[in-house]
Design a protein around this motif. Structure first.
Motif, PDB file in Angstrom:
ATOM      1  N   SER A  23     -11.410  -5.981  -4.194  1.00 17.88           N
ATOM      2  CA  SER A  23     -11.417  -6.491  -2.809  1.00 17.88           C
ATOM      3  C   SER A  23     -10.730  -5.544  -1.836  1.00 17.88           C
ATOM      4  CB  SER A  23     -10.748  -7.877  -2.764  1.00 17.88           C
ATOM      5  OG  SER A  23     -11.368  -8.776  -3.647  1.00 17.88           O
ATOM      6  N   PHE A  24     -11.011  -4.252  -1.940  1.00 15.57           N
ATOM      7  CA  PHE A  24     -10.357  -3.278  -1.085  1.00 15.57           C
ATOM      8  C   PHE A  24     -10.931  -3.221   0.328  1.00 15.57           C
ATOM      9  CE2 PHE A  24      -8.081  -1.398  -4.643  1.00 15.57           C
ATOM     10  CZ  PHE A  24      -6.947  -0.903  -4.016  1.00 15.57           C
ATOM     11  N   GLN A  29      -9.689   8.054   5.196  1.00 14.24           N
ATOM     12  CA  GLN A  29     -10.447   8.790   4.183  1.00 14.24           C
ATOM     13  C   GLN A  29      -9.720   8.783   2.840  1.00 14.24           C
ATOM     14  OE1 GLN A  29     -13.433   9.462   4.774  1.00 14.24           O
ATOM     15  NE2 GLN A  29     -13.831  10.576   6.664  1.00 14.24           N
ATOM     16  N   LYS A  30      -8.378   8.882   2.854  1.00 14.83           N
ATOM     17  CA  LYS A  30      -7.598   8.816   1.615  1.00 14.83           C
ATOM     18  C   LYS A  30      -7.755   7.453   0.941  1.00 14.83           C
ATOM     19  CE  LYS A  30      -3.927  12.112   2.865  1.00 14.83           C
ATOM     20  NZ  LYS A  30      -2.482  12.233   3.196  1.00 14.83           N
ATOM     21  N   LEU A  31      -7.740   6.394   1.752  1.00 14.08           N
ATOM     22  CA  LEU A  31      -7.913   5.050   1.204  1.00 14.08           C
ATOM     23  C   LEU A  31      -9.270   4.909   0.528  1.00 14.08           C
ATOM     24  CD1 LEU A  31      -6.459   2.940   4.165  1.00 14.08           C
ATOM     25  CD2 LEU A  31      -5.414   3.219   1.911  1.00 14.08           C
ATOM     26  N   SER A  82       3.692   5.524   4.504  1.00 16.28           N
ATOM     27  CA  SER A  82       4.047   4.283   3.806  1.00 16.28           C
ATOM     28  C   SER A  82       2.832   3.434   3.507  1.00 16.28           C
ATOM     29  CB  SER A  82       5.042   3.472   4.646  1.00 16.28           C
ATOM     30  OG  SER A  82       4.438   2.978   5.823  1.00 16.28           O
ATOM     31  N   LEU A  83       1.694   3.700   4.146  1.00 14.55           N
ATOM     32  CA  LEU A  83       0.481   2.910   3.945  1.00 14.55           C
ATOM     33  C   LEU A  83      -0.472   3.568   2.955  1.00 14.55           C
ATOM     34  CD1 LEU A  83      -0.201   1.989   7.687  1.00 14.55           C
ATOM     35  CD2 LEU A  83       0.888   0.557   5.955  1.00 14.55           C
ATOM     36  N   THR A  84      -0.146   4.776   2.508  1.00 13.90           N
ATOM     37  CA  THR A  84      -1.036   5.510   1.607  1.00 13.90           C
ATOM     38  C   THR A  84      -0.823   5.090   0.162  1.00 13.90           C
ATOM     39  OG1 THR A  84      -0.884   7.420   3.082  1.00 13.90           O
ATOM     40  CG2 THR A  84      -1.787   7.805   0.890  1.00 13.90           C
ATOM     41  N   PRO A  85      -1.883   4.710  -0.553  1.00 10.79           N
ATOM     42  CA  PRO A  85      -1.721   4.371  -1.976  1.00 10.79           C
ATOM     43  C   PRO A  85      -1.170   5.558  -2.748  1.00 10.79           C
ATOM     44  CG  PRO A  85      -3.886   3.737  -1.179  1.00 10.79           C
ATOM     45  CD  PRO A  85      -3.263   4.573  -0.095  1.00 10.79           C
ATOM     46  N   SER A  86      -0.144   5.320  -3.518  1.00 12.77           N
ATOM     47  CA  SER A  86       0.435   6.402  -4.302  1.00 12.77           C
ATOM     48  C   SER A  86       1.280   5.816  -5.413  1.00 12.77           C
ATOM     49  CB  SER A  86       1.277   7.327  -3.412  1.00 12.77           C
ATOM     50  OG  SER A  86       2.336   6.609  -2.827  1.00 12.77           O
ATOM     51  N   TYR A  87       1.804   6.675  -6.239  1.00 14.02           N
ATOM     52  CA  TYR A  87       2.603   6.255  -7.377  1.00 14.02           C
ATOM     53  C   TYR A  87       3.952   6.967  -7.301  1.00 14.02           C
ATOM     54  CZ  TYR A  87      -1.677   4.173  -9.176  1.00 14.02           C
ATOM     55  OH  TYR A  87      -2.798   3.399  -9.329  1.00 14.02           O
TER      56      TYR A  87
END
Length: 554
Positions: free
Chosen positions: A337-338, A376-378, A444-449
């Motif tokens: 559900s992205f 675009q990263k998302l 802070s909103l960028t998906p990362s690990y």
């Protein structure tokens, strides 16, 4: 209707679905003159119905950051029931994944339940209609059943021409019209071919008479877990695809008998044919009788929709005086559900940036370049996540390893994007948030690990892509992923049982998870890593205030 002498606006939004209406609400609330133009009228059918912890978080941030309580209603099951309608939502307490192998009897030993705090399934025709009315109540104008026949954009502004020779002008244009994006067509923005790796299609509809999955499983396997299967988003997964089962009738307050059903297929294993989607669905059920039992009494209440390849992307989503919202610019697949998550993530900085552009009278695309980069990263992150998920569906252990990668990433995203803000919201500091646009904190909103190593997700993705290419076996890949997870040393020992392959289930709303959460909070305060302080540090006074507030609420 809009009178002839009132056709000048600050912003025109194409589309009045959920994304367009939310943005219109935010802008109108802050005295921006907004016009929404839609070729259809509300209420109308729409999918994209499952909320997630990420969606709830982004919507909550939007609500508090822009001081709009109606947005907070959408990320609370109880608030939807109270302020909109109990029949406008289903109850979501879990993500449920049941693994099936053709020709074999299904066993719940090959299944996962991931519990979440009480969230919702959105009955979109009601929710979208509600949100469009909210936007209008805040001052936005809405033209329904209106076809746009021409768009002109130059240095002076935007002009939209509709049927009937009506023309509307604005300083800025936002496209929230989805796949059939008018801006994509006008400026030839689509990537051909798309860069995206996922290759899936879908058939979907709404049905009545779908059985609760709890009533379909063997009696010896019932009641093993505290979570009820029907009170969540059910995913039937199998080699080559997955199916969603999203009920709106899974709580006692609802009078809505409908269940949303979608079958999503990797075109490599399930190429599209000329048979009807109804017939294809029936043929699929004959191959998986343990799924078919759930649909013995089911009846479609609308025509099935059958798509071609779902994936599309754009080489840019921003230009002089225009911006394409995520669904207009690109899409992957409904898994995880992205769609809503990415839309509301982008809206957090975008709404503020549009307001700033209006004040400064500077609408150059460079002012929005960093937001486009985030968007675009998302999309690329979602593509890697979903593509590897389809690869993992070929083997349950492979899937179980990959869902751990997804779960860790979801937790880290929650903490990275929302730890400080969630605590301030829970502590009742919404006014402080509303004054902080935070438009420059896009990292802070960028998906990362964060903390797992710079290449954790990249390495995990590479392992799965080798499985897809036939270079390594599913067993080898599963072992490599578990070794990668086991090498993580930045979190408390065996955090969330991610390193224990015997643990297939997780309840993020349980008391045991709260203890894990506190362990994470303690780790943040004691860690000496600079990236930990940058993304996860928090004010202990907010933690105390939030704990008192939550205790009083419970």
């Amino acid at each position: 209707m809009i009178s002839d002498n009132n056709k000048q606006f600050d912003v025109i939004i194409l589309g009045s679905g959920l994304s367009g209406s939310v943005l219109a609400t935010i802008l109108a609330k802050h005295n921006i003159r907004v016009l929404m133009i839609d070729k259809q009228a509300h209420p109308r059918f729409a999918v994209g119905e499952a909320m997630t912890p990420d969606t709830d978080l982004m919507m909550s941030i939007l609500s508090h950051q822009y001081s709009i309580p109606e947005l907070a209603y959408l990320c609370s099951f109880d608030n939807i029931c109270e302020h909109i309608s109990p029949s406008a939502c289903g109850l979501k307490r879990s993500f449920n994944f049941v693994y099936h192998e053709e020709g074999k009897e299904q066993t719940l030993q090959k299944a996962n339940q991931i519990g979440v705090t009480r969230s919702s399934h959105l009955f979109r025709q009601d929710i979208d209609h509600y949100m469009a009315k909210v936007a209008v109540n805040y001052g936005a104008k809405l033209l329904e059943n209106t076809k746009v026949i021409n768009i002109n954009i130059d240095k002076k502004g935007v002009e939209i021409e509709t049927e009937g020779n009506n023309k509307y002008t604005a300083d800025y244009l936002v496209d929230g019209s989805g796949y059939n994006s008018l801006l994509s067509q006008k400026f030839d923005l689509r990537e051909k071919p798309t860069r995206l790796k996922t290759h899936s299609r879908s058939i979907f509809t709404h049905m009545t008479g779908v059985k609760k999955y709890d009533d379909c499983i063997q009696s010896t396997e019932k009641n093993k877990y505290e979570l009820l299967w029907y009170q969540g988003t059910l995913h039937h997964i199998f080699h080559g695809g997955w199916m969603w089962v999203i009920p709106f009738n899974n709580h006692e307050k609802s009078n809505n008998p409908i269940c949303s059903i979608g079958l999503n297929l990797n075109t490599k294993y399930f190429p599209k044919t000329d048979i009807s989607p109804e017939e294809e669905f029936k043929n699929f059920l004959t191959r998986f009788p343990d799924i078919a039992i759930q649909f013995e009494d089911a009846t479609p209440v609308r025509k099935w929709v059958s798509t071609d390849r779902l994936q599309y992307s754009s080489h840019t989503c921003v230009g002089e005086r225009f911006y394409l919202l995520p669904h207009a610019a690109g899409f992957i697949d409904a898994l995880y559900s992205f769609g809503l998550v990415n839309t509301f993530t982008i809206m957090i900085p975008l709404a503020s940036r549009i307001m700033k552009a209006i004040v400064e009278n500077d609408f150059s695309k460079e002012k929005f370049a960093d937001i486009e980069s985030l968007q675009q990263k998302l999309l690329d992150y979602n593509d890697d996540l979903v593509n590897c998920s389809y690869i993992s569906f070929g083997d349950f252990n492979l899937w179980d390893a990959w869902r751990r990668v997804w779960s860790i990433g979801t937790f880290m995203r929650q903490m990275k994007a929302g730890l400080r803000k969630k605590l301030k919201i829970a502590a009742g500091k919404g006014e402080e948030l509303s004054q902080n646009r935070d438009e420059d904190s896009l990292d802070s909103l960028t998906p990362s690990y964060e903390g797992l190593g710079d290449n954790f997700f990249k390495e995990a993705t590479a392992i799965f892509e080798k499985v897809g290419e036939g270079l390594i076996s599913p067993d080898d890949a599963s072992s490599k992923i578990m070794s990668l997870i086991s090498s993580i040393d930045f979190l408390p020992e065996n955090f969330l049982n991610m390193k224990d392959t015997s643990q297939k289930n997780l309840d993020l709303a349980s008391h045991s998870f709260f203890s894990e959460y506190l362990r994470f909070m303690s780790w943040v305060k004691t860690s000496e890593k600079p990236e930990v302080k940058k993304y996860f540090d928090y004010d202990q006074e907010d933690l105390i205030s939030a704990s008192v507030s939550m205790s009083a609420h419970n």
